[in-house]
Design an enzyme around this catalytic site. Structure first.
Site, PDB file in Angstrom:
ATOM      1  N   TYR A 237     -15.829 -10.789   0.373  1.00 18.07           N
ATOM      2  CA  TYR A 237     -16.490  -9.503   0.124  1.00 18.07           C
ATOM      3  C   TYR A 237     -17.777  -9.709  -0.671  1.00 18.07           C
ATOM      4  O   TYR A 237     -18.791  -9.050  -0.425  1.00 18.07           O
ATOM      5  CB  TYR A 237     -15.563  -8.572  -0.661  1.00 18.07           C
ATOM      6  CG  TYR A 237     -14.616  -7.769   0.198  1.00 18.07           C
ATOM      7  CD1 TYR A 237     -15.102  -6.779   1.061  1.00 18.07           C
ATOM      8  CD2 TYR A 237     -13.247  -7.960   0.135  1.00 18.07           C
ATOM      9  CE1 TYR A 237     -14.234  -6.026   1.843  1.00 18.07           C
ATOM     10  CE2 TYR A 237     -12.372  -7.213   0.905  1.00 18.07           C
ATOM     11  CZ  TYR A 237     -12.873  -6.242   1.760  1.00 18.07           C
ATOM     12  OH  TYR A 237     -12.021  -5.498   2.535  1.00 18.07           O
TER      13      TYR A 237
ATOM     14  N   ARG B 121      -5.810  12.478  -7.106  1.00 21.45           N
ATOM     15  CA  ARG B 121      -7.073  11.740  -7.035  1.00 21.45           C
ATOM     16  C   ARG B 121      -8.287  12.623  -6.805  1.00 21.45           C
ATOM     17  O   ARG B 121      -9.427  12.165  -6.914  1.00 21.45           O
ATOM     18  CB  ARG B 121      -7.017  10.747  -5.867  1.00 21.45           C
ATOM     19  CG  ARG B 121      -6.479   9.366  -6.149  1.00 21.45           C
ATOM     20  CD  ARG B 121      -7.540   8.334  -6.479  1.00 21.45           C
ATOM     21  NE  ARG B 121      -8.857   8.553  -5.939  1.00 21.45           N
ATOM     22  CZ  ARG B 121      -9.312   8.065  -4.783  1.00 21.45           C
ATOM     23  NH1 ARG B 121      -8.535   7.308  -4.033  1.00 21.45           N
ATOM     24  NH2 ARG B 121     -10.540   8.310  -4.379  1.00 21.45           N
TER      25      ARG B 121
ATOM     26  N   ARG C  51      -2.487   6.404  -0.566  1.00 23.87           N
ATOM     27  CA  ARG C  51      -2.700   6.405   0.878  1.00 23.87           C
ATOM     28  C   ARG C  51      -2.092   7.641   1.548  1.00 23.87           C
ATOM     29  O   ARG C  51      -2.779   8.619   1.789  1.00 23.87           O
ATOM     30  CB  ARG C  51      -2.117   5.130   1.520  1.00 23.87           C
ATOM     31  CG  ARG C  51      -2.601   3.832   0.902  1.00 23.87           C
ATOM     32  CD  ARG C  51      -3.849   3.339   1.513  1.00 23.87           C
ATOM     33  NE  ARG C  51      -3.645   2.859   2.871  1.00 23.87           N
ATOM     34  CZ  ARG C  51      -4.556   2.203   3.554  1.00 23.87           C
ATOM     35  NH1 ARG C  51      -5.706   1.921   2.998  1.00 23.87           N
ATOM     36  NH2 ARG C  51      -4.331   1.811   4.793  1.00 23.87           N
TER      37      ARG C  51
ATOM     38  N   ASP D 157      -6.924  -2.235  -6.866  1.00 30.57           N
ATOM     39  CA  ASP D 157      -7.671  -2.685  -5.695  1.00 30.57           C
ATOM     40  C   ASP D 157      -8.134  -4.106  -5.959  1.00 30.57           C
ATOM     41  O   ASP D 157      -8.329  -4.494  -7.124  1.00 30.57           O
ATOM     42  CB  ASP D 157      -8.875  -1.777  -5.438  1.00 30.57           C
ATOM     43  CG  ASP D 157      -9.570  -2.127  -4.133  1.00 30.57           C
ATOM     44  OD1 ASP D 157      -9.166  -1.613  -3.078  1.00 30.57           O
ATOM     45  OD2 ASP D 157     -10.511  -2.945  -4.161  1.00 30.57           O
TER      46      ASP D 157
ATOM     47  N   ARG E  35       0.811  -1.212   0.000  1.00 23.88           N
ATOM     48  CA  ARG E  35       0.000   0.000   0.000  1.00 23.88           C
ATOM     49  C   ARG E  35       0.849   1.269   0.000  1.00 23.88           C
ATOM     50  O   ARG E  35       0.421   2.308   0.503  1.00 23.88           O
ATOM     51  CB  ARG E  35      -0.983   0.005   1.173  1.00 23.88           C
ATOM     52  CG  ARG E  35      -2.018  -1.112   1.072  1.00 23.88           C
ATOM     53  CD  ARG E  35      -2.978  -1.115   2.237  1.00 23.88           C
ATOM     54  NE  ARG E  35      -3.981  -2.171   2.089  1.00 23.88           N
ATOM     55  CZ  ARG E  35      -4.732  -2.621   3.073  1.00 23.88           C
ATOM     56  NH1 ARG E  35      -4.612  -2.129   4.277  1.00 23.88           N
ATOM     57  NH2 ARG E  35      -5.624  -3.581   2.858  1.00 23.88           N
TER      58      ARG E  35
END
Length: 351
Positions: A151, A37, A28, A73, A24
């Site tokens: 998920y 972003r 972040r 992701d 990551r």
């Protein structure tokens, strides 16, 4: 590229000084990431090739890490296959239609030429990234079948994955079909990245620590193996990493890993005791030390190097991902410190 120190470590060939990247690390914690972003959803940013490439490159430029990790992701493949999924701020991935029944599995889209075509933005992003990285390797990644399927079953993040674990036990045939579908989804996603230029891959299993060894072996290992098998014919290291999975390391290795990632809950020397002789390892600085003193961070880094010193190869990483509120300078300084050490955690430049 084959001579890159990180790739040598991943193949079990020790370099003179440690190699390091952080899970990551792309996005972040970086202000330049947040600026880029702004106004773009997480999943949209993953499928805009120029943006995904730039985000992947940002931590390599800033921190001088030894590899880029492709910005994506674990639910991007599902989105590209046509499933309704979004990442809700403060929540995480949420699926529009949870998978609970055989009819739900029947309704999953086929993973055919249309899915392959939908991965073109991913391939283009990898090509752009590799062209800019030069001699620095790019690591591709995908979510492991258990985590992605969990998920899908739960509908979103879950603390205990009760629905998923119950489905495995009560309707194993439904679980098997779902996990098989996800294995192909993730495996083809990995393969697309490698064929576009990635030099290694990581299969990331965030929630696998919720399972016991018997359940993992019976209901998960074959599907993780199928995902990794999608790139087994390509000359790239295959890293397998799970969170809270110290009790599953041998089984995860047997799924087809060539490098074992270890989280911060288990010392690397103890991990080596249960892995096959000669297994390269990755890890495992506790992310919590990023919020302590420099003295504590560097002491932890030395301890991790010492614990991994008898491995055939060791790539330094965190024991999980970079927390979003990490001070970027802390990471930059940690990389610089590690590059000044030898494989045993002593200053390589000391007289």
């Amino acid at each position: 590229m084959a001579d890159a120190s990180l790739l040598r470590e991943l193949r079990g060939d020790r370099a003179d000084t440690p190699s390091v990247w952080f899970m990551r690390q792309a996005g972040r914690s970086l202000p330049e990431y947040r600026a880029l972003r702004e106004g773009t959803t997480m999943l949209d940013s993953c499928v805009r090739p120029e943006m995904a490439a730039e985000i992947t490159l940002q931590p390599v430029r800033r921190h001088r890490v030894d590899a880029g990790i492709f910005f994506s992701d674990i639910v991007v493949p599902a989105r590209q296959a046509g499933l309704g999924v979004e990442i809700r701020p403060g929540v995480g991935p949420v699926f529009e239609h949870p998978i609970r029944t055989e009819a739900d599995v029947d309704a999953l889209p086929p993973l055919d030429d249309e899915y392959s075509a939908a991965l073109e933005p991913i391939r283009e992003a990898v090509r752009l990234t590799v062209a800019e990285l030069g001699t620095t390797p790019l690591i591709g990644f995908a979510g492991a079948p258990f985590t992605v399927a969990s998920y899908m079953v739960e509908g979103g993040p879950s603390r205990d994955h009760l629905r998923t674990r119950a489905l495995m036990r009560s309707r194993p045939e439904v679980w098997e079909r779902l996990a098989r579908w996800v294995a192909e989804l993730s495996g083809r996603f990995l393969r697309a990245q490698v064929l576009a230029g990635a030099s290694a891959v990581q299969l990331f299993d965030s929630w696998v620590g919720a399972l016991g060894a018997d359940m993992y072996t019976a209901h998960v290992q074959p599907h993780s193996a199928a995902a990794l098998a999608r790139v087994a014919d390509l000359p790239v290291p295959r890293i397998h990493f799970g969170v809270g999975a110290a009790h599953l390391l041998p089984q995860m290795w047997d799924a087809g890993a060539t490098v074992m990632g270890v989280d911060h809950r288990l010392r690397l020397d103890q991990a080596l005791d249960v892995l096959p002789a000669g297994a390269p390892i990755q890890g495992n600085i506790d992310p919590a030390v990023l919020f302590t003193s420099e003295q504590a961070r560097f002491a932890e880094a030395r301890d991790v190097l010492a614990a991994g010193s008898r491995a055939s190869g060791h790539v330094v990483n965190l024991g999980h991902g970079v927390p979003p509120d990490t001070d970027p300078q802390v990471l930059t300084d940690l990389v610089s410190f590690l590059h000044e050490q030898d494989a045993h955690g002593t200053d390589a430049h000391r007289a």
